[in-house]
Scaffold this motif. Structure first.
Motif, PDB file in Angstrom:
ATOM      1  N   VAL A 245       7.877  -0.115  -0.713  1.00  0.00           N
ATOM      2  CA  VAL A 245       7.140   0.739  -1.206  1.00  0.00           C
ATOM      3  C   VAL A 245       5.565   0.547  -1.217  1.00  0.00           C
ATOM      4  O   VAL A 245       5.350  -0.419  -1.921  1.00  0.00           O
ATOM      5  CB  VAL A 245       7.618   1.707  -2.598  1.00  0.00           C
ATOM      6  CG1 VAL A 245       6.794   2.693  -2.864  1.00  0.00           C
ATOM      7  CG2 VAL A 245       9.179   1.769  -2.326  1.00  0.00           C
ATOM      8  N   VAL A 246       4.758   1.134  -0.462  1.00  0.00           N
ATOM      9  CA  VAL A 246       3.514   0.625  -0.351  1.00  0.00           C
ATOM     10  C   VAL A 246       2.581   1.854  -0.943  1.00  0.00           C
ATOM     11  O   VAL A 246       3.113   2.999  -0.990  1.00  0.00           O
ATOM     12  CB  VAL A 246       3.078   0.357   0.951  1.00  0.00           C
ATOM     13  CG1 VAL A 246       3.873  -0.753   1.570  1.00  0.00           C
ATOM     14  CG2 VAL A 246       3.348   1.664   2.029  1.00  0.00           C
ATOM     15  N   ASP A 247       1.274   1.629  -1.283  1.00  0.00           N
ATOM     16  CA  ASP A 247       0.279   2.495  -1.627  1.00  0.00           C
ATOM     17  C   ASP A 247      -0.602   3.093  -0.389  1.00  0.00           C
ATOM     18  O   ASP A 247      -0.244   2.620   0.701  1.00  0.00           O
ATOM     19  CB  ASP A 247      -0.536   2.171  -2.606  1.00  0.00           C
ATOM     20  CG  ASP A 247      -1.629   1.057  -2.205  1.00  0.00           C
ATOM     21  OD1 ASP A 247      -1.656   0.691  -1.189  1.00  0.00           O
ATOM     22  OD2 ASP A 247      -1.950   0.081  -3.172  1.00  0.00           O
ATOM     23  N   ASP A 248      -1.630   4.020  -0.634  1.00  0.00           N
ATOM     24  CA  ASP A 248      -2.264   4.305   0.488  1.00  0.00           C
ATOM     25  C   ASP A 248      -2.931   3.388   1.274  1.00  0.00           C
ATOM     26  O   ASP A 248      -3.404   3.721   2.445  1.00  0.00           O
ATOM     27  CB  ASP A 248      -3.104   5.628   0.130  1.00  0.00           C
ATOM     28  CG  ASP A 248      -2.321   6.644  -0.486  1.00  0.00           C
ATOM     29  OD1 ASP A 248      -1.260   6.828   0.039  1.00  0.00           O
ATOM     30  OD2 ASP A 248      -3.253   7.568  -1.392  1.00  0.00           O
ATOM     31  N   ASP A 249      -3.379   2.066   0.629  1.00  0.00           N
ATOM     32  CA  ASP A 249      -3.985   1.112   1.355  1.00  0.00           C
ATOM     33  C   ASP A 249      -2.967   0.140   1.974  1.00  0.00           C
ATOM     34  O   ASP A 249      -3.281  -0.881   2.280  1.00  0.00           O
ATOM     35  CB  ASP A 249      -4.875   0.317   0.382  1.00  0.00           C
ATOM     36  CG  ASP A 249      -6.232   1.360   0.079  1.00  0.00           C
ATOM     37  OD1 ASP A 249      -6.662   1.882   0.791  1.00  0.00           O
ATOM     38  OD2 ASP A 249      -6.257   1.333  -1.315  1.00  0.00           O
ATOM     39  N   GLU A 250      -1.708   0.493   2.020  1.00  0.00           N
ATOM     40  CA  GLU A 250      -0.800  -0.217   2.592  1.00  0.00           C
ATOM     41  C   GLU A 250      -0.444  -1.733   1.652  1.00  0.00           C
ATOM     42  O   GLU A 250       0.305  -2.429   2.129  1.00  0.00           O
ATOM     43  CB  GLU A 250      -0.849  -0.836   3.949  1.00  0.00           C
ATOM     44  CG  GLU A 250      -1.177   0.330   4.954  1.00  0.00           C
ATOM     45  CD  GLU A 250       0.291   1.196   4.896  1.00  0.00           C
ATOM     46  OE1 GLU A 250       1.424   0.784   4.920  1.00  0.00           O
ATOM     47  OE2 GLU A 250       0.150   2.516   4.970  1.00  0.00           O
ATOM     48  N   ARG A 251      -0.710  -1.400   0.506  1.00  0.00           N
ATOM     49  CA  ARG A 251      -0.336  -2.801  -0.516  1.00  0.00           C
ATOM     50  C   ARG A 251       0.918  -2.523  -1.160  1.00  0.00           C
ATOM     51  O   ARG A 251       1.047  -1.325  -1.358  1.00  0.00           O
ATOM     52  CB  ARG A 251      -1.494  -2.672  -1.743  1.00  0.00           C
ATOM     53  CG  ARG A 251      -2.779  -3.363  -1.068  1.00  0.00           C
ATOM     54  CD  ARG A 251      -3.770  -3.684  -2.144  1.00  0.00           C
ATOM     55  NE  ARG A 251      -3.874  -2.564  -3.096  1.00  0.00           N
ATOM     56  CZ  ARG A 251      -5.062  -1.866  -2.870  1.00  0.00           C
ATOM     57  NH1 ARG A 251      -5.980  -2.211  -1.998  1.00  0.00           N
ATOM     58  NH2 ARG A 251      -5.254  -0.731  -3.744  1.00  0.00           N
ATOM     59  N   VAL A 252       1.734  -3.646  -1.255  1.00  0.00           N
ATOM     60  CA  VAL A 252       3.101  -3.328  -1.588  1.00  0.00           C
ATOM     61  C   VAL A 252       3.026  -3.074  -3.226  1.00  0.00           C
ATOM     62  O   VAL A 252       2.352  -3.928  -3.859  1.00  0.00           O
ATOM     63  CB  VAL A 252       3.818  -4.521  -1.488  1.00  0.00           C
ATOM     64  CG1 VAL A 252       5.245  -4.467  -2.119  1.00  0.00           C
ATOM     65  CG2 VAL A 252       3.999  -4.765   0.047  1.00  0.00           C
TER      66      VAL A 252
END
Length: 330
Positions: A245-252
């Motif tokens: 699962v990642v956020d909008d900045d593709e950080r896990v």
């Protein structure tokens, strides 16, 4: 007939365990004696080897030669370039292995090896530092040496006092002591060790990195707002048994695994539930340059079968315990 005579002398009432314990105690005593022999000569030997611009050449005849080969091998694998030179062959041409800039370690328990004796004039002419290892300072070899290391007086474990046993054990220990002291002085690391041990299980353990085994394509990533039902498609397509699962900045920000899925389904969780409400936050992760063996240890410590591989909080790979075991990492 000879066999019959030999068989008739065998004592089947021998207490093998008692004999073994006595032999080991005798050799332990030889090591205690050796410790008492360590002084400024040992320090000088280490300093001489550290200044060596060539190789440390080790020579010895008979059992001393066998021990010398092992010491040379230990030196070579711990940062001190070294090889063994047979003294008998050296007198017939192999002495050419020895060149200016080398250091010679000559081993003779008695200090009177004839084969080594013939080499000394050439060693002196080449001005090669000579370190001897012998029982004591008597004998031509320690007298000729620049540094005479001694083992001290102790009994052989052989009850006849003939077979080299305690003396070879002490010599081997002294060689190991030199290697370890030099290793510390050079700041030799496990990475350095790995470079000279690329083969076999040891090589795999020391050289294989996570980046060599991790999965990097079709990584199953989803965003927090994605419903559980849609996350299942990502898990299936990725074939890794998880969704990252990642956020909008593709950080896990989390992970959802097959195990999580089984637990949620047993609780009759709705498939429309956002994965962000079901995921495990702060998942365990590693970096691409971590040793694969360390990644395996991390999995075992946390009782998990997979690790995310992150770079600046972003997913670059996934590695599983199956990948590691299949590669022979242990």
């Amino acid at each position: 007939m000879k066999t019959d005579i030999a068989q008739s002398t065998i004592n089947y009432n021998t207490n093998f365990i008692d004999d073994a314990k006595q032999a080991i105690r005798t050799e332990q005593h030889a090591l205690d004696v050796l410790i008492g022999e360590l002084d400024a000569r040992f320090t000088k030997a280490c300093e001489t080897i550290l200044r060596c611009q060539g190789r440390v050449v080790i020579t010895g005849m008979g059992k001393s030669g066998h021990i010398g080969r092992k010491i040379a091998a230990t030196f070579a694998s711990t940062g001190t370039p070294s090889f063994f030179m047979h003294p008998g062959e050296a007198g017939h041409g192999d002495l050419g292995m020895l060149v200016a800039g080398d250091v010679l370690i000559a081993i003779s328990n008695s200090g009177e090896s004839d084969e080594i004796r013939t080499l000394i004039p050439v060693v002196k002419q080449l001005e090669i530092p000579l370190i001897s290892i012998s029982r004591d300072k008597r004998g031509f070899l320690p007298q000729a040496a620049d540094i005479a290391l001694t083992l001290g007086k102790s009994e052989e474990a052989c009850p006849l006092g003939l077979a080299p046993t305690s003396s070879t054990t002490a010599t081997l220990a002294l060689g190991d002591a030199l290697a370890v002291a030099l290793l510390h002085a050079r700041g030799f690391t496990s990475n350095d060790f790995a470079l000279s041990h690329p083969a076999g299980a040891l090589g795999r353990k020391l050289l294989t990195r996570v980046q060599d085994l991790m999965h990097t394509s079709n990584l199953p990533t989803v965003h927090e707002a994605v419903a559980l039902g849609d996350a299942l498609f990502a898990m299936t397509s990725g074939r890794l048994g998880l969704a990252v699962v990642v956020d909008d900045d593709e950080r896990v920000v989390g992970i959802f695994t097959d195990g999580d899925l089984r637990r949620k389904l047993s609780q009759r969780t709705d498939l429309d539930t956002p994965i962000g409400e079901l995921m495990t936050r702060t998942p365990k992760f590693t970096t691409a340059d971590m040793r694969a063996s360390d990644a395996l240890s991390l999995m075992n410590e946390n009782s998990i079968g997979q690790l995310l591989v992150l770079e600046s909080d972003k997913l670059i790979g996934v590695i599983s315990i199956h990948d590691l075991l299949q590669a022979g990492v242990s």
